[in-house]
Write a protein that holds these residues in place. Structure first.
Motif, PDB file in Angstrom:
ATOM      1  N   GLY A   1      24.295  28.015  18.612  1.00  0.00           N
ATOM      2  CA  GLY A   1      23.911  27.582  19.943  1.00  0.00           C
ATOM      3  C   GLY A   1      25.120  27.278  20.801  1.00  0.00           C
ATOM      4  O   GLY A   1      26.248  27.601  20.458  1.00  0.00           O
TER       5      GLY A   1
ATOM      6  N   TYR B   1      27.140  24.231  22.347  1.00  0.00           N
ATOM      7  CA  TYR B   1      27.332  22.798  22.146  1.00  0.00           C
ATOM      8  C   TYR B   1      28.208  22.221  23.246  1.00  0.00           C
ATOM      9  O   TYR B   1      29.287  22.754  23.522  1.00  0.00           O
ATOM     10  CB  TYR B   1      28.026  22.533  20.801  1.00  0.00           C
ATOM     11  CG  TYR B   1      27.156  22.789  19.602  1.00  0.00           C
ATOM     12  CD1 TYR B   1      26.590  21.730  18.895  1.00  0.00           C
ATOM     13  CD2 TYR B   1      26.898  24.081  19.178  1.00  0.00           C
ATOM     14  CE1 TYR B   1      25.788  21.957  17.795  1.00  0.00           C
ATOM     15  CE2 TYR B   1      26.097  24.325  18.077  1.00  0.00           C
ATOM     16  CZ  TYR B   1      25.544  23.261  17.399  1.00  0.00           C
ATOM     17  OH  TYR B   1      24.746  23.489  16.316  1.00  0.00           O
TER      18      TYR B   1
ATOM     19  N   CYS C   1      24.176  24.039  27.935  1.00  0.00           N
ATOM     20  CA  CYS C   1      24.232  23.658  26.520  1.00  0.00           C
ATOM     21  C   CYS C   1      22.851  23.316  26.003  1.00  0.00           C
ATOM     22  O   CYS C   1      22.054  22.710  26.710  1.00  0.00           O
ATOM     23  CB  CYS C   1      25.142  22.455  26.335  1.00  0.00           C
ATOM     24  SG  CYS C   1      26.841  22.835  26.775  1.00  0.00           S
ATOM     25  N   ASN C   2      22.562  23.705  24.764  1.00  0.00           N
ATOM     26  CA  ASN C   2      21.295  23.261  24.180  1.00  0.00           C
ATOM     27  C   ASN C   2      21.493  22.139  23.162  1.00  0.00           C
ATOM     28  O   ASN C   2      20.529  21.525  22.738  1.00  0.00           O
ATOM     29  CB  ASN C   2      20.473  24.421  23.602  1.00  0.00           C
ATOM     30  CG  ASN C   2      21.330  25.375  22.808  1.00  0.00           C
ATOM     31  OD1 ASN C   2      22.414  25.019  22.368  1.00  0.00           O
ATOM     32  ND2 ASN C   2      20.844  26.574  22.620  1.00  0.00           N
ATOM     33  N   ARG C   3      22.750  21.870  22.813  1.00  0.00           N
ATOM     34  CA  ARG C   3      23.052  20.726  21.952  1.00  0.00           C
ATOM     35  C   ARG C   3      24.188  19.939  22.583  1.00  0.00           C
ATOM     36  O   ARG C   3      25.087  20.535  23.175  1.00  0.00           O
ATOM     37  CB  ARG C   3      23.504  21.179  20.552  1.00  0.00           C
ATOM     38  CG  ARG C   3      22.601  22.166  19.874  1.00  0.00           C
ATOM     39  CD  ARG C   3      21.331  21.553  19.354  1.00  0.00           C
ATOM     40  NE  ARG C   3      21.562  20.553  18.325  1.00  0.00           N
ATOM     41  CZ  ARG C   3      20.569  19.840  17.782  1.00  0.00           C
ATOM     42  NH1 ARG C   3      19.323  19.991  18.201  1.00  0.00           N
ATOM     43  NH2 ARG C   3      20.828  18.965  16.849  1.00  0.00           N
TER      44      ARG C   3
ATOM     45  N   GLN D   1      24.567  12.762  18.724  1.00  0.00           N
ATOM     46  CA  GLN D   1      24.511  14.222  18.654  1.00  0.00           C
ATOM     47  C   GLN D   1      23.041  14.611  18.689  1.00  0.00           C
ATOM     48  O   GLN D   1      22.228  13.980  18.028  1.00  0.00           O
ATOM     49  CB  GLN D   1      25.182  14.670  17.346  1.00  0.00           C
ATOM     50  CG  GLN D   1      24.848  16.059  16.885  1.00  0.00           C
ATOM     51  CD  GLN D   1      25.799  16.564  15.778  1.00  0.00           C
ATOM     52  OE1 GLN D   1      26.826  17.135  16.043  1.00  0.00           O
ATOM     53  NE2 GLN D   1      25.424  16.345  14.533  1.00  0.00           N
ATOM     54  N   GLY D   2      22.684  15.598  19.481  1.00  0.00           N
ATOM     55  CA  GLY D   2      21.280  16.020  19.506  1.00  0.00           C
ATOM     56  C   GLY D   2      20.999  16.941  20.672  1.00  0.00           C
ATOM     57  O   GLY D   2      21.912  17.506  21.271  1.00  0.00           O
ATOM     58  N   THR D   3      19.715  17.090  20.974  1.00  0.00           N
ATOM     59  CA  THR D   3      19.340  17.887  22.138  1.00  0.00           C
ATOM     60  C   THR D   3      19.598  17.052  23.390  1.00  0.00           C
ATOM     61  O   THR D   3      19.850  15.847  23.297  1.00  0.00           O
ATOM     62  CB  THR D   3      17.847  18.235  22.105  1.00  0.00           C
ATOM     63  OG1 THR D   3      17.113  16.999  22.176  1.00  0.00           O
ATOM     64  CG2 THR D   3      17.464  18.971  20.819  1.00  0.00           C
ATOM     65  N   LYS D   4      19.493  17.697  24.548  1.00  0.00           N
ATOM     66  CA  LYS D   4      19.686  16.934  25.780  1.00  0.00           C
ATOM     67  C   LYS D   4      18.644  15.807  25.868  1.00  0.00           C
ATOM     68  O   LYS D   4      18.954  14.694  26.288  1.00  0.00           O
ATOM     69  CB  LYS D   4      19.584  17.856  26.992  1.00  0.00           C
ATOM     70  CG  LYS D   4      20.842  18.681  27.161  1.00  0.00           C
ATOM     71  CD  LYS D   4      20.762  19.583  28.349  1.00  0.00           C
ATOM     72  CE  LYS D   4      20.150  20.897  27.963  1.00  0.00           C
ATOM     73  NZ  LYS D   4      20.187  21.888  29.047  1.00  0.00           N
ATOM     74  N   GLY D   5      17.415  16.124  25.434  1.00  0.00           N
ATOM     75  CA  GLY D   5      16.360  15.106  25.437  1.00  0.00           C
ATOM     76  C   GLY D   5      16.731  13.907  24.572  1.00  0.00           C
ATOM     77  O   GLY D   5      16.489  12.757  24.951  1.00  0.00           O
ATOM     78  N   ASP D   6      17.330  14.187  23.404  1.00  0.00           N
ATOM     79  CA  ASP D   6      17.749  13.094  22.516  1.00  0.00           C
ATOM     80  C   ASP D   6      18.753  12.184  23.213  1.00  0.00           C
ATOM     81  O   ASP D   6      18.708  10.961  23.083  1.00  0.00           O
ATOM     82  CB  ASP D   6      18.411  13.632  21.232  1.00  0.00           C
ATOM     83  CG  ASP D   6      17.449  14.431  20.369  1.00  0.00           C
ATOM     84  OD1 ASP D   6      16.231  14.188  20.465  1.00  0.00           O
ATOM     85  OD2 ASP D   6      17.915  15.308  19.603  1.00  0.00           O
TER      86      ASP D   6
END
Ligand SMILES: Nc1ncnc2c1ncn2[C@@H]1O[C@H](COP(=O)(O)OP(=O)(O)O)[C@@H](O)[C@H]1O
Ligand SMILES: [Mg+2]
Length: 286
Positions: free
Chosen positions: A28, A30, A197-199, A211-216
């Protein structure tokens, strides 16, 4: 390609630029987010073996890579301050990099053409590097990273100092190549990685904060974001962190982060990636 960074430490004298940092990278795009001095460049240099670490490990597809030999052989790298001999033309500069990367001469011309097209510098191929604008020179830096089609791309602050048009170009280049490579992009500007970025990995003071998704990352600011007219700022309960000032309905408003209850004039807002980032790196001020 799977990269595991475990407990990595890098000291400059007594200063710990990386302080037991652990993270993992698979597939992905990052975003490595952190304020100036967080350790982003140091991490990238340790991954590529430019710096030897003082402790911890880097494991690539299950194999230890203490000197960065595995990663540097499979990585295109755009350093934070990229430049190239000004006397060379763009095409000559890329030929030089192609030689360094041991790309066979017969394949070189085609590969250089592909990379020039990807970064939209075909028409500048015969221009001297010294005659390029800052944004074009950065695109030349991206082109040299793409040469040889490496599985991993590491871009250190690729958007720093670029004007809005060049920023947009950069996002388009990433969108065009993201399916061919795993990409690690460092920045201290949240907006620049929000859409590409997706992570996301947030680092500060040599440590991984999250560390995580944008939602995280957004969720670190859940229930902590408020907006209100600036003239009402004196009524806020302290402490809070002032994120920014914006205009709404002809009136100046402020956006704040706070963990404590606030008066009704401060209206709760849905957290953005930037809110989550500030909650992580400014959390101790709250
Ligand atoms: N070559 C060096 N010598 C001494 N200190 C350094 C060196 N490189 C980085 N540092 C220090 O290490 C910390 C992390 O730096 P750096 O990795 O460049 O951060 P970032 O890229 O996130 O801005 C900073 O405090 C910086 O001053
Ligand atoms: Mg840096």
């Amino acid at each position: 390609m799977q990269i595991e960074v475990n407990n990595l430490t890098k000291k400059f004298g007594k200063k710990k630029a990386l302080d037991g940092l652990s993270l993992s990278i698979e597939e992905g795009v990052y975003g490595l987010l952190g304020p100036n001095g967080a350790g982003k460049t140091t991490l990238m240099c340790c991954l590529l073996g430019v710096y030897n670490s003082n402790g911890g490990s880097i494991v690539v597809d299950g194999k230890a890579d203490p000197k960065g030999a595995l990663l540097s052989a499979h990585c295109g790298y755009l350093p934070q301050h990229f430049d190239m001999f000004h006397e060379l033309t763009v095409a000559e500069a890329l030929r030089y990099f192609a030689t360094l990367k041991k790309i066979p001469r017969a394949k070189g011309a085609e590969e250089i053409g592909r990379c020039l097209r990807t970064v939209n510098l075909e028409e500048e191929a015969k221009k001297r590097v010294g005659a390029l604008s800052g944004g074009m020179r950065r695109r030349l830096g991206i082109a040299q990273a793409l040469l040889g089609d490496p599985p991993l791309l590491i871009f250190d602050e690729p958007t720093a100092g670029l004007d809005p048009e060049e920023r947009m170009r950069f996002k388009n280049i990433i969108a065009a190549v993201r399916h061919r490579h795993t990409i690690l992009i460092s920045t201290h500007i949240v907006d620049d990685i929000d859409v590409i970025c997706n992570r996301v990995m947030v680092i500060d003071r040599g440590k991984l904060c999250a560390q995580g998704t944008k939602g995280d990352i957004c969720r670190y600011a859940d229930g902590r974001v408020f907006t209100l007219p600036r003239e009402q700022e004196a009524s806020l309960n302290r402490p809070y962190y002032l994120e920014n000032v914006f205009e709404e309905g002809g009136q100046e408003h402020i956006r704040i982060l706070s963990q404590i209850p606030q008066p009704a004039v401060a209206r709760p807002a849905a957290p953005t990636l930037e809110d989550g980032y500030f909650a992580l790196v400014r959390g101790e001020d709250l």
